[in-house]
Motif scaffolding. Structure first.
Motif, PDB file in Angstrom:
ATOM      1  N   THR A 101       0.863  -1.434   0.038  1.00  0.00           N
ATOM      2  CA  THR A 101      -0.015  -0.228  -0.022  1.00  0.00           C
ATOM      3  C   THR A 101       0.969   1.681   0.273  1.00  0.00           C
ATOM      4  O   THR A 101       1.832   1.114   0.716  1.00  0.00           O
ATOM      5  N   VAL A 102       0.634   2.031  -0.923  1.00  0.00           N
ATOM      6  CA  VAL A 102       1.362   3.260  -1.200  1.00  0.00           C
ATOM      7  C   VAL A 102       0.430   4.029  -0.978  1.00  0.00           C
ATOM      8  O   VAL A 102      -0.691   4.565  -1.670  1.00  0.00           O
ATOM      9  N   THR A 103       1.209   5.026   0.266  1.00  0.00           N
ATOM     10  CA  THR A 103       0.664   6.393   0.768  1.00  0.00           C
ATOM     11  C   THR A 103       0.999   7.847   0.264  1.00  0.00           C
ATOM     12  O   THR A 103       2.497   7.820   0.389  1.00  0.00           O
ATOM     13  N   PHE A 104       0.031   8.312  -0.932  1.00  0.00           N
ATOM     14  CA  PHE A 104       0.573  10.013  -1.147  1.00  0.00           C
ATOM     15  C   PHE A 104      -0.093  10.898  -0.259  1.00  0.00           C
ATOM     16  O   PHE A 104      -1.328  11.525  -0.432  1.00  0.00           O
ATOM     17  N   GLU A 105       1.168  11.637   0.215  1.00  0.00           N
ATOM     18  CA  GLU A 105       0.633  12.580   1.229  1.00  0.00           C
ATOM     19  C   GLU A 105       0.819  14.053   0.485  1.00  0.00           C
ATOM     20  O   GLU A 105       2.837  14.553   0.143  1.00  0.00           O
ATOM     21  N   TRP A 106      -0.159  15.030   0.069  1.00  0.00           N
ATOM     22  CA  TRP A 106       0.397  16.647  -0.633  1.00  0.00           C
ATOM     23  C   TRP A 106       1.347  16.780   1.345  1.00  0.00           C
ATOM     24  O   TRP A 106       1.098  17.569   2.299  1.00  0.00           O
ATOM     25  N   ALA A 107       2.448  17.700   0.949  1.00  0.00           N
ATOM     26  CA  ALA A 107       3.594  18.784   1.397  1.00  0.00           C
ATOM     27  C   ALA A 107       2.821  20.163   0.708  1.00  0.00           C
ATOM     28  O   ALA A 107       3.866  20.995   1.487  1.00  0.00           O
ATOM     29  N   SER A 108       2.635  20.394   0.349  1.00  0.00           N
ATOM     30  CA  SER A 108       2.429  21.656  -0.779  1.00  0.00           C
ATOM     31  C   SER A 108       1.016  21.973  -1.241  1.00  0.00           C
ATOM     32  O   SER A 108       0.256  20.431  -1.507  1.00  0.00           O
ATOM     33  N   ASN A 109       1.020  23.038  -1.926  1.00  0.00           N
ATOM     34  CA  ASN A 109      -0.145  23.022  -2.259  1.00  0.00           C
ATOM     35  C   ASN A 109      -0.964  22.779  -3.715  1.00  0.00           C
ATOM     36  O   ASN A 109       0.780  23.036  -4.352  1.00  0.00           O
ATOM     37  N   THR A 110      -1.797  22.545  -4.100  1.00  0.00           N
ATOM     38  CA  THR A 110      -2.285  22.379  -5.356  1.00  0.00           C
ATOM     39  C   THR A 110      -1.902  21.449  -6.203  1.00  0.00           C
ATOM     40  O   THR A 110      -1.183  21.875  -7.751  1.00  0.00           O
TER      41      THR A 110
END
Length: 329
Positions: free
Chosen positions: A264-273
């Motif tokens: 399972t790969v989790t994609f985590e946002w560190a910045s916007n847009t």
């Protein structure tokens, strides 16, 4: 009292106007012509007015020019950040929702540079501001379909911020870039990478069909060094979306990762847009990515069951080289 909508009595149209009114009308007319002539003259002779040649250009051709400029540029590391050093006096900047392709860069004070400005998508504003002196700034407009060539020189060393001053969508507020004006030792400048495209000459461990180069869709992925991070055997893996790289927060970290089937790969946002769109995947795979634009703090996950190579990208920042790979073995 008569209504203002009621016509005056008599032949009012043929009556002569008061002499004072004639004088003021004459003065107003002369002043209007004076201002008009002043604007024409100032455009021609005023040194602060930005003029220059404008050429029609397709989005694909403009992107090719900017990527070629980046491939030929050296790099200089300042305070831990890599900045482009133009190979000559031509600087190419492509505007896109929501970033600046071709920045950050470092320029020499007093040197005259030819800025090639264009947009990949919609109209943008190109506003340059000296961080230490806000009275020193220019504001220009960039239109899609055109390449605007302007000569610029900067006498005062310092940091010059580049922002979009034309509302261009929901990520408008995050559209920031910069360049530094400073003297530097030429020996400290790293030459273009072998192959001239910012990637290793032999493609490292895997080139994924040139996916991370400027020859594929979008720009070259500057934070990909040819290495695939080996996470085989791990049950959970995290990929940061919007990490620092490619001239700003425009990178997937790691850009390429190898995992086992069932991971399972989790994609985590560190910045916007940013978003995650799938470019290609193995036959029988069902990964849909995440099409909606999301901001810092958002995350989603997917369990990769089918073996093979999954190529993906961030649509707003594809031109910056924001691309990634999950390799399932």
């Amino acid at each position: 009292m008569d209504s203002p909508l009621t016509s005056p009595d008599g032949d009012w149209w043929s009556e002569k106007i008061n002499r004072r009114e004639s004088i003021w009308l004459g003065i107003s007319g002369v002043w209007a012509l004076t201002l008009f002539g002043w604007m024409l003259g100032w455009t021609e002779f005023g040194e602060q007015n930005q003029t220059g040649q404008t050429y029609q250009v397709s989005t694909e051709r403009l992107r090719e020019k900017v990527q070629g400029y980046k491939r030929s540029a050296g790099t200089l590391t300042v305070d831990g950040e890599e900045l482009l050093v133009p190979a000559g006096n031509d600087v190419y900047v492509g505007a896109l929702q929501w970033g600046w392709d071709g920045l950050p860069a470092v320029l020499k004070p007093g040197e005259t540079y030819r800025f090639h400005l264009g947009s990949y998508d919609v109209q943008h504003g190109f506003s340059v501001r000296n961080a230490d002196n806000l009275s020193q700034q220019i504001s220009l407009q960039i239109l899609p379909g055109y390449e605007w060539v302007l000569e610029m020189s900067f006498d005062d060393p310092g940091t010059y911020h580049v922002v979009c001053n034309e509302f261009c969508g929901e990520g408008h507020r995050s559209m920031h870039g910069k360049f530094l004006v400073r003297d530097y030792d030429e020996s400290a400048v790293s030459p273009p990478a072998e192959g001239g495209d910012g990637s290793s000459g032999d493609g490292g461990n895997a080139d994924y069909g040139g996916w991370f180069t400027g020859d594929a869709s979008g720009g070259a992925t500057g934070n990909y060094d040819g290495t695939t991070v080996d996470e085989t055997g791990s049950d959970q893996v995290t990929v940061t979306v919007g990490a620092e790289g490619n001239g700003g927060p425009y990178a997937f970290d790691p850009p390429a990762v190898s995992v086992s089937q069932g991971t399972t790969v989790t994609f985590e946002w560190a910045s916007n847009t940013h978003n995650v769109l799938v470019d290609s995947q193995p036959d029988g795979a069902d990964w849909a990515g995440h099409e909606s634009i999301e901001n810092e703090g958002f995350s989603f996950e997917h369990t990769f069951e089918t073996g093979g190579v999954y190529k993906y990208y961030c649509e707003p920042h594809l031109g910056m080289g924001m691309k990634g790979v999950v390799e399932v073995v």
